[in-house]
Enzyme design. Structure first.
Site, PDB file in Angstrom:
ATOM      1  CD  GLU A  60     -18.948 -42.761  23.778  1.00  0.00           C
ATOM      2  OE1 GLU A  60     -19.958 -43.588  23.124  1.00  0.00           O
ATOM      3  OE2 GLU A  60     -17.943 -43.510  23.981  1.00  0.00           O
ATOM      4  CG  HIS A 129     -26.670 -49.820  26.847  1.00  0.00           C
ATOM      5  ND1 HIS A 129     -25.755 -50.750  27.285  1.00  0.00           N
ATOM      6  CD2 HIS A 129     -25.990 -49.180  25.760  1.00  0.00           C
ATOM      7  CE1 HIS A 129     -24.966 -50.983  26.513  1.00  0.00           C
ATOM      8  NE2 HIS A 129     -25.067 -49.966  25.669  1.00  0.00           N
TER       9      HIS A 129
END
Length: 306
Positions: A60, A129
């Site tokens: 990321e 998540h």
């Protein structure tokens, strides 16, 4: 009018902006060959080719860093982070660098960059998540933050975000991708082009008895609750923030001054959440209009069990 899902509306917005402006590129994990895990970028590679639609490594910080570099060199990247949880890995790039670029260059450099991501609260993806911490990014002046609740809003807001000359964090609700029971799962989207300005809230339902400020997934929940309240003679007004940076305080205050009551419903925990900012502002600037204490409805202060 035709009806689209949230995924279809986002896909259409991307395609339209890529056709309009060849500087718009898309990249992220599995966005090209696979068409995105949630199919938001389905067939985008087929139409625009590998030079404008690129798969990236699972990093990321590299995705956002590359997007910053691309924007500085004249492109308008739309970078995808698959799960919002992992925006934390790129926090330095987003907050320390992207959000400050215009300020640190004395307004000489803009950064037309969109970071698309989704949070999966309620989808049984595990506690790592499902996190929703959008309010953390409110501490990054210069960064715009968008949270659509319907396909119509998602398309119009994403198109505006791509055309904006400042970095935009565009946070979608994964539950609205797939849950047919949600108000925001499918809805009318006109075929003609339209834009929705960033920083403008929307009154999804007019009412006189209580203001309910909601954001993203909770707009759907608020509308269900308002319909139930109506059967008891209570007429609730639903204000969908749509963007939390900049936040449309005027629309919030106008509604509170009309109804004299305020409920805020959103997915972050109470401590330092979006609801805390809305409640503080209402208390500061509309205290004399309030006929009852402000109520905040948030997630419990614990990791999500699903």
């Amino acid at each position: 009018m035709r009806e689209l899902t949230m995924v279809e509306a986002l896909n259409e917005a991307l395609r339209e902006e890529m056709r309009r402006d060849e500087r718009v590129i898309v990249f992220g994990e599995e966005v090209a060959l696979a068409g995105g895990v949630y199919k938001v970028t389905k067939d985008v590679l087929k139409e625009f080719g590998p030079e404008r639609v690129l798969d990236t490594p699972i990093s990321e910080i590299a995705i956002v860093g590359a997007a910053i570099g691309a924007a500085l060199n004249g492109l308008r990247p739309v970078a995808e982070i698959m799960f919002f949880d992992f925006a934390g890995i790129a926090f330095d790039q987003i907050v320390t660098h992207a959000s400050k670029m215009r300020f640190t260059t004395g307004n000489q450099v803009s950064l037309p960059l969109v970071i698309r991501t989704q949070y999966s609260l309620g989808r049984s993806y595990g506690s790592q998540h499902t996190q929703f911490f959008a309010s953390s990014f409110l501490q990054a002046p210069g960064l715009k933050i968008v949270l659509p609740s319907t396909p119509y809003d998602a398309k119009g807001l994403l198109k505006s975000a791509i055309r904006d000359d400042d970095p935009v964090l565009f946070i979608e609700s994964g539950a609205l991708y797939v849950n047919r029971n949600y108000y925001g799962y499918k809805g009318p989207v006109p075929e003609n082009e339209y834009l929705i300005p960033l920083g403008k809230a929307d009154v999804k339902r007019a009412g006189d008895d209580v203001t309910v400020v909601a954001v993203s997934r909770t707009v759907s929940e608020a509308i269900v609750a308002a319909n139930m309240l109506e059967q008891e003679g209570i007429n609730a007004e639903i204000v969908d923030l749509r963007t939390i940076q900049p936040m449309d305080y005027e629309t919030i205050l106008k509604s509170v001054r009309k109804t004299n009551r305020l409920i805020i419903a959103e997915d972050s925990i109470k401590t330092g959440g979006i609801s805390a900012e809305v409640a503080a502002y209402a208390a500061e600037y509309a205290f004399d209009y309030l006929a009852a204490p402000i109520i905040r409805i948030n997630s419990p202060p614990m990791p999500s069990p699903q």
